[in-house]
Design a protein around this motif. Structure first.
Motif, PDB file in Angstrom:
ATOM      1  N   GLN A 149       0.824  -1.205   0.000  1.00 17.69           N
ATOM      2  CA  GLN A 149       0.000   0.000   0.000  1.00 17.69           C
ATOM      3  C   GLN A 149       0.864   1.264   0.000  1.00 17.69           C
ATOM      4  OE1 GLN A 149      -3.314  -0.118  -0.378  1.00 17.69           O
ATOM      5  NE2 GLN A 149      -3.004  -2.340  -0.507  1.00 17.69           N
ATOM      6  N   LEU A 150       2.005   1.209   0.681  1.00 16.53           N
ATOM      7  CA  LEU A 150       2.896   2.371   0.732  1.00 16.53           C
ATOM      8  C   LEU A 150       3.497   2.651  -0.641  1.00 16.53           C
ATOM      9  CD1 LEU A 150       4.097   4.409   2.795  1.00 16.53           C
ATOM     10  CD2 LEU A 150       6.083   2.905   2.931  1.00 16.53           C
ATOM     11  N   ILE A 151       3.885   1.594  -1.353  1.00 14.27           N
ATOM     12  CA  ILE A 151       4.441   1.772  -2.698  1.00 14.27           C
ATOM     13  C   ILE A 151       3.425   2.479  -3.589  1.00 14.27           C
ATOM     14  CG2 ILE A 151       5.186   0.566  -4.787  1.00 14.27           C
ATOM     15  CD1 ILE A 151       6.410  -1.578  -2.936  1.00 14.27           C
ATOM     16  N   LYS A 152       2.180   2.027  -3.534  1.00 14.51           N
ATOM     17  CA  LYS A 152       1.142   2.666  -4.345  1.00 14.51           C
ATOM     18  C   LYS A 152       0.840   4.076  -3.846  1.00 14.51           C
ATOM     19  CE  LYS A 152      -1.632  -0.931  -3.874  1.00 14.51           C
ATOM     20  NZ  LYS A 152      -2.793  -1.853  -4.028  1.00 14.51           N
ATOM     21  N   GLY A 153       0.995   4.295  -2.548  1.00 11.96           N
ATOM     22  CA  GLY A 153       0.735   5.609  -1.981  1.00 11.96           C
ATOM     23  C   GLY A 153       1.723   6.668  -2.417  1.00 11.96           C
ATOM     24  N   THR A 154       2.905   6.253  -2.866  1.00 14.44           N
ATOM     25  CA  THR A 154       3.884   7.236  -3.340  1.00 14.44           C
ATOM     26  C   THR A 154       3.371   8.002  -4.553  1.00 14.44           C
ATOM     27  OG1 THR A 154       4.998   5.590  -4.742  1.00 14.44           O
ATOM     28  CG2 THR A 154       5.845   5.880  -2.495  1.00 14.44           C
ATOM     29  N   PRO A 179      -2.318   8.483 -23.615  1.00 17.18           N
ATOM     30  CA  PRO A 179      -2.513   8.146 -22.200  1.00 17.18           C
ATOM     31  C   PRO A 179      -2.673   6.648 -21.930  1.00 17.18           C
ATOM     32  CG  PRO A 179      -4.483   9.166 -23.125  1.00 17.18           C
ATOM     33  CD  PRO A 179      -3.393   9.338 -24.133  1.00 17.18           C
ATOM     34  N   LEU A 180      -3.369   5.930 -22.812  1.00 19.35           N
ATOM     35  CA  LEU A 180      -3.570   4.505 -22.569  1.00 19.35           C
ATOM     36  C   LEU A 180      -2.245   3.749 -22.610  1.00 19.35           C
ATOM     37  CD1 LEU A 180      -6.865   3.730 -24.551  1.00 19.35           C
ATOM     38  CD2 LEU A 180      -6.549   3.973 -22.081  1.00 19.35           C
ATOM     39  N   THR A 181      -1.403   4.082 -23.569  1.00 21.39           N
ATOM     40  CA  THR A 181      -0.102   3.423 -23.667  1.00 21.39           C
ATOM     41  C   THR A 181       0.775   3.764 -22.467  1.00 21.39           C
ATOM     42  OG1 THR A 181      -0.178   3.485 -26.081  1.00 21.39           O
ATOM     43  CG2 THR A 181       1.982   3.180 -25.051  1.00 21.39           C
ATOM     44  N   VAL A 182       0.842   5.049 -22.152  1.00 18.67           N
ATOM     45  CA  VAL A 182       1.723   5.495 -21.074  1.00 18.67           C
ATOM     46  C   VAL A 182       1.290   4.916 -19.732  1.00 18.67           C
ATOM     47  CG1 VAL A 182       2.545   7.487 -19.767  1.00 18.67           C
ATOM     48  CG2 VAL A 182       2.377   7.613 -22.263  1.00 18.67           C
ATOM     49  N   PHE A 183       0.011   5.074 -19.407  1.00 19.56           N
ATOM     50  CA  PHE A 183      -0.424   4.599 -18.093  1.00 19.56           C
ATOM     51  C   PHE A 183      -0.580   3.085 -18.052  1.00 19.56           C
ATOM     52  CE2 PHE A 183      -1.500   9.088 -17.618  1.00 19.56           C
ATOM     53  CZ  PHE A 183      -0.940   9.319 -16.368  1.00 19.56           C
ATOM     54  N   GLY A 184      -0.673   2.459 -19.214  1.00 15.42           N
ATOM     55  CA  GLY A 184      -0.604   1.001 -19.255  1.00 15.42           C
ATOM     56  C   GLY A 184       0.774   0.535 -18.811  1.00 15.42           C
ATOM     57  N   ILE A 185       1.821   1.205 -19.288  1.00 13.60           N
ATOM     58  CA  ILE A 185       3.191   0.870 -18.883  1.00 13.60           C
ATOM     59  C   ILE A 185       3.411   1.204 -17.412  1.00 13.60           C
ATOM     60  CG2 ILE A 185       5.624   1.422 -19.250  1.00 13.60           C
ATOM     61  CD1 ILE A 185       4.933   1.890 -22.207  1.00 13.60           C
ATOM     62  N   VAL A 186       2.883   2.356 -16.977  1.00 13.58           N
ATOM     63  CA  VAL A 186       2.995   2.731 -15.565  1.00 13.58           C
ATOM     64  C   VAL A 186       2.341   1.660 -14.683  1.00 13.58           C
ATOM     65  CG1 VAL A 186       2.201   4.373 -13.807  1.00 13.58           C
ATOM     66  CG2 VAL A 186       3.162   5.211 -15.964  1.00 13.58           C
ATOM     67  N   GLY A 187       1.156   1.212 -15.087  1.00 13.27           N
ATOM     68  CA  GLY A 187       0.469   0.171 -14.325  1.00 13.27           C
ATOM     69  C   GLY A 187       1.263  -1.124 -14.268  1.00 13.27           C
ATOM     70  N   LEU A 189       4.517  -1.408 -14.423  1.00 11.67           N
ATOM     71  CA  LEU A 189       5.654  -1.211 -13.517  1.00 11.67           C
ATOM     72  C   LEU A 189       5.231  -1.306 -12.051  1.00 11.67           C
ATOM     73  CD1 LEU A 189       7.507   1.703 -15.379  1.00 11.67           C
ATOM     74  CD2 LEU A 189       8.190  -0.699 -15.243  1.00 11.67           C
ATOM     75  N   TYR A 190       4.068  -0.723 -11.720  1.00 11.93           N
ATOM     76  CA  TYR A 190       3.564  -0.872 -10.356  1.00 11.93           C
ATOM     77  C   TYR A 190       3.261  -2.345 -10.053  1.00 11.93           C
ATOM     78  CZ  TYR A 190       3.013   4.045  -9.051  1.00 11.93           C
ATOM     79  OH  TYR A 190       3.250   5.356  -8.687  1.00 11.93           O
ATOM     80  N   PHE A 191       2.694  -3.038 -11.030  1.00  9.94           N
ATOM     81  CA  PHE A 191       2.356  -4.451 -10.838  1.00  9.94           C
ATOM     82  C   PHE A 191       3.615  -5.273 -10.581  1.00  9.94           C
ATOM     83  CE2 PHE A 191       1.589  -8.742 -12.463  1.00  9.94           C
ATOM     84  CZ  PHE A 191       0.433  -9.087 -11.774  1.00  9.94           C
ATOM     85  N   ILE A 192       4.680  -4.985 -11.329  1.00  9.52           N
ATOM     86  CA  ILE A 192       5.939  -5.710 -11.147  1.00  9.52           C
ATOM     87  C   ILE A 192       6.503  -5.488  -9.747  1.00  9.52           C
ATOM     88  CG2 ILE A 192       8.357  -5.793 -11.900  1.00  9.52           C
ATOM     89  CD1 ILE A 192       7.338  -5.221 -14.740  1.00  9.52           C
ATOM     90  N   MET A 193       6.318  -4.279  -9.213  1.00  7.56           N
ATOM     91  CA  MET A 193       6.795  -4.003  -7.864  1.00  7.56           C
ATOM     92  C   MET A 193       5.935  -4.654  -6.793  1.00  7.56           C
ATOM     93  SD  MET A 193       8.010   0.008  -7.814  1.00  7.56           S
ATOM     94  CE  MET A 193       6.494   0.651  -8.569  1.00  7.56           C
ATOM     95  N   CYS A 194       4.620  -4.610  -6.977  1.00  5.49           N
ATOM     96  CA  CYS A 194       3.704  -4.983  -5.897  1.00  5.49           C
ATOM     97  C   CYS A 194       3.285  -6.452  -5.897  1.00  5.49           C
ATOM     98  CB  CYS A 194       2.448  -4.106  -5.968  1.00  5.49           C
ATOM     99  SG  CYS A 194       2.757  -2.356  -5.674  1.00  5.49           S
ATOM    100  N   PRO A 196       4.800  -9.425  -6.602  1.00  9.42           N
ATOM    101  CA  PRO A 196       5.617 -10.397  -5.859  1.00  9.42           C
ATOM    102  C   PRO A 196       5.486 -10.247  -4.348  1.00  9.42           C
ATOM    103  CG  PRO A 196       6.878  -9.448  -7.661  1.00  9.42           C
ATOM    104  CD  PRO A 196       5.616  -8.647  -7.558  1.00  9.42           C
ATOM    105  N   LEU A 197       5.400  -9.006  -3.868  1.00 10.05           N
ATOM    106  CA  LEU A 197       5.231  -8.786  -2.436  1.00 10.05           C
ATOM    107  C   LEU A 197       3.889  -9.321  -1.949  1.00 10.05           C
ATOM    108  CD1 LEU A 197       6.646  -5.155  -2.118  1.00 10.05           C
ATOM    109  CD2 LEU A 197       7.694  -7.245  -1.223  1.00 10.05           C
ATOM    110  N   THR A 198       2.837  -9.101  -2.740  1.00 12.53           N
ATOM    111  CA  THR A 198       1.517  -9.601  -2.369  1.00 12.53           C
ATOM    112  C   THR A 198       1.507 -11.126  -2.298  1.00 12.53           C
ATOM    113  OG1 THR A 198       0.464  -7.696  -3.425  1.00 12.53           O
ATOM    114  CG2 THR A 198      -0.925  -9.619  -3.027  1.00 12.53           C
ATOM    115  N   ILE A 199       2.106 -11.756  -3.291  1.00  9.09           N
ATOM    116  CA  ILE A 199       2.173 -13.219  -3.313  1.00  9.09           C
ATOM    117  C   ILE A 199       2.972 -13.742  -2.116  1.00  9.09           C
ATOM    118  CG2 ILE A 199       3.072 -15.210  -4.587  1.00  9.09           C
ATOM    119  CD1 ILE A 199       2.452 -13.649  -7.161  1.00  9.09           C
ATOM    120  N   TYR A 200       4.101 -13.075  -1.829  1.00  6.89           N
ATOM    121  CA  TYR A 200       4.934 -13.500  -0.710  1.00  6.89           C
ATOM    122  C   TYR A 200       4.201 -13.327   0.623  1.00  6.89           C
ATOM    123  CZ  TYR A 200       9.000 -13.898   2.361  1.00  6.89           C
ATOM    124  OH  TYR A 200       9.869 -14.288   3.348  1.00  6.89           O
ATOM    125  N   GLY A 201       3.482 -12.220   0.780  1.00 10.80           N
ATOM    126  CA  GLY A 201       2.719 -12.006   2.001  1.00 10.80           C
ATOM    127  C   GLY A 201       1.640 -13.057   2.193  1.00 10.80           C
TER     128      GLY A 201
END
Length: 213
Positions: A149-154, A179-187, A189-194, A196-201
């Motif tokens: 949640q903190l990562i997404k909160g940034t 916007p769809l292309t850019v925020f698709g990539i942004v999404g 990148l957030y997914f790649i960060m979050c 694995p942590l969710t699965i591990y938790g």
């Protein structure tokens, strides 16, 4: 979207990771102090800390970042956007982690405390060697969940003009009108960060639940 735009996103990603690490690490240190204060047995201290937690849990992170950056400036304390966001995330994290760990400390069987007192262990030794190691194990899944949640909160750092991943995506989107292309990539990148942590938790939660049976 070209190479330069993607590199700009990666720079924003770097700052997102940096904010997450600083907010989480500093929040852990402050959160531990808060958790210990919440379980110290001194009513006045416990009440004051409970009020601190209530303030940060009862108000949006967006407002907290706004107050830290603009509020301090109003009283003559000027700090840059990076320091303001890092401080805001630390305060936010300390309140949530403090409450998570307070619950974990209280979840440790009371017999552990009584046994350590019977062995004449002092408060510091009792907490360090007996209570906190067990509490950490209990709280680990919830702590990892909060980190996600903190990562997404940034992403809310843009309120004070700090360029992290989401703001970098917004800047690029306004430049290339994709916007769809850019925020698709942004999404992604957030997914790649979050993810694995969710699965591990979730894995740790299942593991600890199974060992408790």
């Amino acid at each position: 979207m070209g190479h330069d735009e993607f590199v700009f996103l990666l720079i924003g990603l770097k700052w997102t990771l940096a904010l997450s690490v600083v907010g989480f690490v500093c929040g852990c240190v402050a959160g531990l102090i808060i958790a210990l204060a919440r379980t110290c047995g001194i009513r006045l201290v416990e009440t004051a800390v409970a009020g601190y937690i209530a303030v940060f849990q009862g108000t949006p992170l967006l407002m907290q970042l706004f107050v830290v950056y603009y509020g301090l400036a109003l009283i003559g304390i000027k700090i840059d956007a990076w320091a303001a966001v890092a401080a805001g995330l630390t305060l936010h994290a300390s309140a949530y982690l403090g409450e998570i760990w307070r619950g974990a400390i209280e979840a440790v069987p009371r017999g552990q405390t009584e046994a350590s007192k019977a062995l004449a262990l002092g408060y510091v030794s009792r907490m360090k060697d007996v209570i906190l190691p067990q509490a950490l194990r209990i709280s680990l899944p919830a702590t990892i969940g909060f980190l996600v949640q903190l990562i997404k909160g940034t992403s809310l750092a843009s309120i004070v003009g700090f360029t992290e991943l989401t703001r970098a995506g917004n800047i690029i989107s306004n430049q290339i009108f994709q916007p769809l292309t850019v925020f698709g990539i942004v999404g992604i990148l957030y997914f790649i960060m979050c993810c694995p942590l969710t699965i591990y938790g979730a894995y740790l939660e299942r593991k600890f639940a199974a060992s408790a049976r």
